[in-house]
Design a protein around this motif. Structure first.
Motif, PDB file in Angstrom:
ATOM      1  N   ALA A 204       0.822  -1.209   0.000  1.00  0.00           N
ATOM      2  CA  ALA A 204       0.000   0.000   0.000  1.00  0.00           C
ATOM      3  C   ALA A 204       0.857   1.261   0.000  1.00  0.00           C
ATOM      4  N   ILE A 205       2.096   1.176   0.504  1.00  0.00           N
ATOM      5  CA  ILE A 205       2.979   2.343   0.534  1.00  0.00           C
ATOM      6  C   ILE A 205       3.279   2.822  -0.883  1.00  0.00           C
ATOM      7  N   GLN A 206       3.484   1.892  -1.798  1.00  0.00           N
ATOM      8  CA  GLN A 206       3.750   2.288  -3.176  1.00  0.00           C
ATOM      9  C   GLN A 206       2.536   2.960  -3.807  1.00  0.00           C
ATOM     10  N   MET A 207       1.341   2.471  -3.503  1.00  0.00           N
ATOM     11  CA  MET A 207       0.141   3.120  -4.011  1.00  0.00           C
ATOM     12  C   MET A 207      -0.024   4.521  -3.426  1.00  0.00           C
ATOM     13  N   VAL A 208       0.295   4.677  -2.149  1.00  0.00           N
ATOM     14  CA  VAL A 208       0.224   6.000  -1.529  1.00  0.00           C
ATOM     15  C   VAL A 208       1.210   6.953  -2.197  1.00  0.00           C
ATOM     16  N   THR A 209       2.388   6.454  -2.561  1.00  0.00           N
ATOM     17  CA  THR A 209       3.372   7.297  -3.240  1.00  0.00           C
ATOM     18  C   THR A 209       2.866   7.753  -4.597  1.00  0.00           C
ATOM     19  N   MET A 210       2.312   6.832  -5.374  1.00  0.00           N
ATOM     20  CA  MET A 210       1.788   7.199  -6.687  1.00  0.00           C
ATOM     21  C   MET A 210       0.635   8.207  -6.565  1.00  0.00           C
ATOM     22  N   ALA A 211      -0.252   7.965  -5.597  1.00  0.00           N
ATOM     23  CA  ALA A 211      -1.373   8.885  -5.401  1.00  0.00           C
ATOM     24  C   ALA A 211      -0.882  10.249  -4.949  1.00  0.00           C
ATOM     25  N   GLY A 212       0.101  10.270  -4.062  1.00  0.00           N
ATOM     26  CA  GLY A 212       0.620  11.546  -3.584  1.00  0.00           C
ATOM     27  C   GLY A 212       1.294  12.341  -4.684  1.00  0.00           C
ATOM     28  N   LEU A 213       2.059  11.680  -5.543  1.00  0.00           N
ATOM     29  CA  LEU A 213       2.714  12.392  -6.644  1.00  0.00           C
ATOM     30  C   LEU A 213       1.696  12.924  -7.644  1.00  0.00           C
ATOM     31  N   SER A 214       0.659  12.137  -7.923  1.00  0.00           N
ATOM     32  CA  SER A 214      -0.399  12.638  -8.801  1.00  0.00           C
ATOM     33  C   SER A 214      -1.085  13.854  -8.204  1.00  0.00           C
ATOM     34  N   ALA A 215      -1.340  13.806  -6.899  1.00  0.00           N
ATOM     35  CA  ALA A 215      -1.986  14.948  -6.239  1.00  0.00           C
ATOM     36  C   ALA A 215      -1.062  16.154  -6.172  1.00  0.00           C
TER      37      ALA A 215
ATOM     38  N   PHE B  17      -1.940  10.873  12.244  1.00  0.00           N
ATOM     39  CA  PHE B  17      -2.558   9.544  12.277  1.00  0.00           C
ATOM     40  C   PHE B  17      -2.048   8.674  11.127  1.00  0.00           C
ATOM     41  N   LEU B  18      -1.961   9.252   9.907  1.00  0.00           N
ATOM     42  CA  LEU B  18      -1.487   8.483   8.769  1.00  0.00           C
ATOM     43  C   LEU B  18       0.000   8.144   8.890  1.00  0.00           C
ATOM     44  N   LEU B  19       0.789   9.040   9.464  1.00  0.00           N
ATOM     45  CA  LEU B  19       2.210   8.741   9.656  1.00  0.00           C
ATOM     46  C   LEU B  19       2.405   7.604  10.653  1.00  0.00           C
TER      47      LEU B  19
ATOM     48  N   PHE C  41       4.226   3.988   9.824  1.00  0.00           N
ATOM     49  CA  PHE C  41       5.313   3.326  10.534  1.00  0.00           C
ATOM     50  C   PHE C  41       4.907   1.904  10.947  1.00  0.00           C
ATOM     51  N   ARG C  42       3.671   1.729  11.375  1.00  0.00           N
ATOM     52  CA  ARG C  42       3.208   0.386  11.714  1.00  0.00           C
ATOM     53  C   ARG C  42       3.197  -0.514  10.484  1.00  0.00           C
ATOM     54  N   LEU C  43       2.805   0.033   9.352  1.00  0.00           N
ATOM     55  CA  LEU C  43       2.774  -0.747   8.122  1.00  0.00           C
ATOM     56  C   LEU C  43       4.185  -1.128   7.675  1.00  0.00           C
ATOM     57  N   VAL C  44       5.136  -0.202   7.829  1.00  0.00           N
ATOM     58  CA  VAL C  44       6.522  -0.504   7.463  1.00  0.00           C
ATOM     59  C   VAL C  44       7.070  -1.624   8.331  1.00  0.00           C
ATOM     60  N   LEU C  45       6.825  -1.578   9.633  1.00  0.00           N
ATOM     61  CA  LEU C  45       7.301  -2.633  10.525  1.00  0.00           C
ATOM     62  C   LEU C  45       6.655  -3.977  10.180  1.00  0.00           C
TER      63      LEU C  45
END
Length: 480
Positions: A202-213, A323-325, A329-333
């Motif tokens: 999901a982190i990669q999808m968040v990156t793509m969405a953030g760059l598009s935004a 909250f998202l950060l 971090f929990r998702l990365v771990l």
């Protein structure tokens, strides 16, 4: 009558076709064909040709967006000056282009902030620079143009006449969130269909969405900056530079998190759908994320329309970002633990070393490998980065098999990755125990010798002698 057996070449072609189909269904990359040059592999990939055609399309859409907003802003500025001063004063094309260049330089600050942020969070399994460029160009060109056209058409439907002052407010609250979030998030669905094997978390999808935004927000900010700057330039008694600084401080710095935050909700839904077996979750998760993004966008536009204080808006935004950060971090771990567990499966079969799951599942150890390889030459750095990427993809492929998302087509892909990992062992750094970032042969004396050998040497200058003193013999006297 017995049919003749197919030729070996036909059987081989048939097996290759079946393998390609199985990989395409499973969302895995195409099998590597040996003996092909880089140019032939490029020509045989449809995605490469789509990328080549995509960026000129974005340039064309940016030009069309410029033409549309040049007319729209010029007309609105003329109407504003006529309302304020009684005399219509519209900017010339030269004035508009000058304001465009000045406002674009200010909007690049927001672009730099977004790029640095999303490059930092996309570290566990980084996406390629080509995908990042595609997402950024989509948000800055395709999403902006589509939103401009749809918003203009829909705004005309909800506005009674030219004197309806609430028409723009209704369009900003009830129309713009739906069209803009859909336009920004469309690239996520296209990438998930075309290059699903590239998105493993999901982190990669968040990156793509953030760059598009971020691309969308930068172009939108430029439009707002130009309009505000031209308003101040053509109305007597208004400081245009001060008005531009105020809107830049508000939109470019304080609330620059708005569009990336909203699109992140849709990205989370798409990421959850890609890693889940349930068909119900695959349908409802992206839809729920999109609805949440639209509601957040509507609330943001509504608070600005009714005049809610900026500090209140910043407090809500800070709460959501924190909250998202924490969730990040929990998702990365969690992903780090999953990568280590899946690499351990290959250690049990004797295909990987005992230290590989620990080294390639921890961010600090991987960062140490990259920093140490960077000081050992470009070949070592490139091999180390490829080794890290192959290890991550190997763990994710096995994770898909364990979760039931990938079938038997993953066996050949795992074999390809293991062979590539074995070929990179001698050139890449693969262990951090006893590894120093600075190479052992780097001493002060060796560094001085290397610098002295590679610095351009000055050529010895030819000495210039003074002319001889004039003789004391009178001119024209005979020589002895």
């Amino acid at each position: 009558m017995q049919l003749p057996a197919p030729a070996p070449s036909e059987r081989r072609d048939d097996s290759v076709a079946r393998e390609r189909r199985a990989r395409r269904i499973a969302g895995l990359p195409r099998p590597v064909e040996p003996g092909l040059t880089g140019w032939r592999r490029f020509r045989r990939s449809p995605l490469n040709w789509l990328t080549v055609a995509f960026f000129p399309l974005c340039a064309l859409l940016l030009w069309l967006t410029y033409r549309v907003y040049a007319v729209t802003i010029t007309t609105s500025v003329g109407d504003y000056t006529e309302q304020q001063t009684g005399t219509r004063s519209a900017p010339t094309p030269a004035q508009f282009n000058e304001a465009l260049w000045k406002c674009t330089r200010m909007a690049l600050v927001t672009l730099a902030i977004g790029l640095v942020f999303y490059l930092l969070i996309d570290r566990l399994r980084p996406t390629t620079l080509r995908l990042k460029a595609v997402a950024l160009a989509w948000g800055g060109a395709v999403a902006v143009y589509a939103s401009a056209v749809i918003n203009t058409w829909a705004s005309m439907r909800v506005t009674a006449d030219e004197t309806d002052e609430l028409g723009s407010v209704r369009a900003a609250i009830f129309i713009a969130p739906f069209t803009e979030e859909a336009a920004k998030a469309t690239v996520l669905f296209l990438l998930a269909i075309l290059v699903r094997h590239r998105f493993l978390s999901a982190i990669q999808m968040v990156t793509m969405a953030g760059l598009s935004a971020v691309g969308f927000a930068v172009v939108e900010d430029i439009v707002y900056y130009i309009r505000m700057y031209l308003y101040g330039s053509l109305v007597y008694g208004v400081d245009a530079d001060e008005s531009l600084r105020q809107i830049f401080y508000l939109r470019g710095l304080l609330t620059c998190w708005g569009h990336p935050l909203f699109t992140t909700f849709t990205a989370i839904g798409v990421g959850v759908a890609m890693r889940n077996r349930s068909k119900l979750v695959r349908v409802t998760a992206p839809l729920a994320g999109y609805c949440f993004a639209v509601c957040a966008h509507m609330g943001f536009n509504g608070t600005q329309s009714i005049g809610v204080s900026t500090m209140m808006l910043l407090a809500v935004g800070a709460f959501l970002i924190i909250f998202l950060l924490l969730r990040y971090f929990r998702l990365v771990l969690a992903e780090s633990r999953q990568v280590r567990a899946r690499l351990q499966d290959f250690v049990s079969n004797g295909w990987l070393g005992e230290h590989d799951p620990i080294v390639f599942s921890r961010y600090r150890r991987r960062l140490k490998l990259i920093c140490a390889a960077a000081l050992r030459g470009p070949r070592c750095l490139l091999a180390t980065v490829r080794l890290i990427h192959d290890m991550s993809e190997l763990a994710q492929v096995r994770m898909g098999v364990v979760n039931g998302l990938v079938d038997g087509a993953a066996v050949e892909r795992e074999r390809e990755l293991l062979l590539r990992i074995r070929s990179l062992r001698g050139r890449a750094l693969d262990d951090t125990d006893g590894l120093t970032i600075k190479p052992p042969n780097w001493t002060l004396q060796s560094i001085r010798g290397w610098v002295g050998a590679h610095l351009p040497r000055r050529r010895p200058r030819t000495p210039v002698f003074a002319p001889p003193p004039p003789s004391q013999i009178p001119v024209g006297a005979p020589r002895r």
